[in-house]
Design an enzyme around this catalytic site. Structure first.
Site, short mmCIF file in Angstrom:
data_model
loop_
_atom_site.label_atom_id
_atom_site.label_comp_id
_atom_site.label_asym_id
_atom_site.label_seq_id
_atom_site.Cartn_x
_atom_site.Cartn_y
_atom_site.Cartn_z
N GLY A 43 1.00 -1.14 -0.08
CA GLY A 43 -0.04 -0.11 0.10
C GLY A 43 0.70 1.35 -0.05
O GLY A 43 0.55 2.31 -0.71
N ASP A 64 10.61 -6.20 -3.97
CA ASP A 64 9.40 -6.84 -3.38
C ASP A 64 9.37 -8.42 -3.56
O ASP A 64 9.55 -8.55 -4.94
CB ASP A 64 8.11 -6.18 -3.47
CG ASP A 64 7.04 -6.40 -2.65
OD1 ASP A 64 7.02 -7.84 -2.10
OD2 ASP A 64 6.44 -5.72 -1.92
N LYS A 88 4.59 -8.46 -7.57
CA LYS A 88 4.50 -7.14 -7.09
C LYS A 88 5.19 -6.24 -7.83
O LYS A 88 4.99 -5.11 -8.36
CB LYS A 88 4.08 -6.82 -5.84
CG LYS A 88 3.09 -7.52 -5.01
CD LYS A 88 2.86 -7.26 -3.59
CE LYS A 88 1.61 -7.72 -2.89
NZ LYS A 88 1.66 -7.18 -1.53
N ASP A 132 6.42 -3.89 5.84
CA ASP A 132 5.52 -4.16 7.17
C ASP A 132 6.08 -5.05 8.12
O ASP A 132 5.25 -5.70 8.85
CB ASP A 132 4.22 -4.41 6.58
CG ASP A 132 4.09 -5.83 5.69
OD1 ASP A 132 5.27 -6.46 5.49
OD2 ASP A 132 3.12 -6.27 5.28
N CYS A 178 16.69 4.36 17.15
CA CYS A 178 16.65 5.37 18.38
C CYS A 178 15.08 5.32 18.89
O CYS A 178 15.12 5.59 20.15
CB CYS A 178 17.31 6.59 17.92
SG CYS A 178 19.01 6.60 17.73
N CYS A 190 -1.27 -5.41 9.06
CA CYS A 190 -2.54 -5.25 8.30
C CYS A 190 -3.24 -6.46 8.15
O CYS A 190 -4.58 -6.57 8.09
CB CYS A 190 -2.02 -4.45 6.87
SG CYS A 190 -1.51 -2.88 6.81
N CYS A 246 22.44 3.89 21.34
CA CYS A 246 21.58 2.96 20.37
C CYS A 246 22.72 2.09 19.73
O CYS A 246 23.67 2.45 19.07
CB CYS A 246 21.40 3.87 19.07
SG CYS A 246 20.69 3.19 17.77
N CYS A 249 23.46 2.91 15.46
CA CYS A 249 24.03 4.19 15.08
C CYS A 249 25.04 5.08 15.78
O CYS A 249 25.65 5.98 15.44
CB CYS A 249 23.04 5.05 14.49
SG CYS A 249 22.10 6.06 15.74
#
Length: 251
Positions: A43, A64, A88, A132, A178, A190, A246, A249
């Site tokens: 989406g 994808d 896709k 996702d 972070c 979803c 973190c 990073c």
């Protein structure tokens, strides 16, 4: 595709961009010479890719490994019923090229976790995270930290969405980890919690807008979290700070 100037056809196609003081011919040429990698053509990716292709970003790479399913069609608006079962990435590339044949689009029908992206990163492309799942998100984040890339990330579930952007060539920039330090797969997505179809269009369009802004040198939104609530029709934005501890990073 001549990257050094705009053709007469491009001057006409992008005339409404060129009229803008914030873009102009120089800015449109910058878009033409840019490369964006879009990871995830669901989406978010469908919406972002359409606007970036239409805007004249000269090179898009779509990654994808999924196939089009019927349950995708209420929100993944590049896909039609005749695309069910097809890749896709490849379907999206074909659709985008039909809309704008003057740009270059590459489809990679694999999981980002299984792609050797090294050949694509020499030109310092921008990355759009339209995935996702947390495994992909942390992988993409770490890739951008390692190579000093700009990252625009979005997510949407139910009626809520968020947008983040980072310039990870800047050692003072926060990163995705972070804000979300634990790489744990969330129980909802979803498929399990549902999502309002147009919300993906809103968040994907915001990703495309932020990507174009960054290409044009407009960096004031970097390091911010923007939250959108579709049920309340409200936006909120928060400045993020780099986490000193973190693991992704901080040196």
């Amino acid at each position: 595709m001549n990257g050094g100037k705009l053709s007469d056809k491009e001057q006409l196609r992008y005339s409404r961009h060129i009229m803008l003081d914030q873009v102009g011919e120089t800015g449109q040429l910058t878009l033409k010479q840019s490369h964006i990698i879009i990871v995830g053509v669901g989406g978010l990716g469908c919406a972002a890719a359409q606007y970036l292709a239409a805007a004249g970003v000269g090179r898009l790479t779509l990654i994808d490994h999924d196939r089009v399913e019927r349950s995708n069609l209420h929100r993944q608006i590049l896909f039609k019923v005749n695309h069910l079962g097809k890749s896709k990435a490849q379907v999206a590339a074909n659709q985008l090229l039909a809309a704008n044949p003057d740009i270059a689009i590459e489809a990679i029908d694999k999981s980002v976790l299984k792609v050797d992206l090294s050949p694509l990163l020499a030109s310092k492309p921008m990355i759009l995270d339209c995935t996702d799942n947390s495994d992909s998100r942390y992988f993409i984040n770490q890739l951008c930290v390692k190579h000093g890339l700009k990252l625009v990330s979005a997510a949407a579930i139910n009626g809520q969405g968020h947008l983040l952007s980072f310039d990870l060539s800047n050692e003072q920039s926060p990163c995705y980890a972070c804000l979300y330090p634990e790489p744990v797969n969330l129980p909802q997505n979803c498929s399990t919690a549902g999502v309002l179809g147009p919300l993906l269009g809103v968040m994907g369009s915001l990703q495309a807008t932020e990507a174009i802004r960054l290409l044009l040198g407009k960096t004031e939104h970097l390091g911010k979290l923007t939250m959108f609530d579709a049920w309340q029709m409200s936006f909120n934005a928060f400045q993020l700070n780099k986490a000193s501890d973190c693991p992704r990073c901080s040196k």
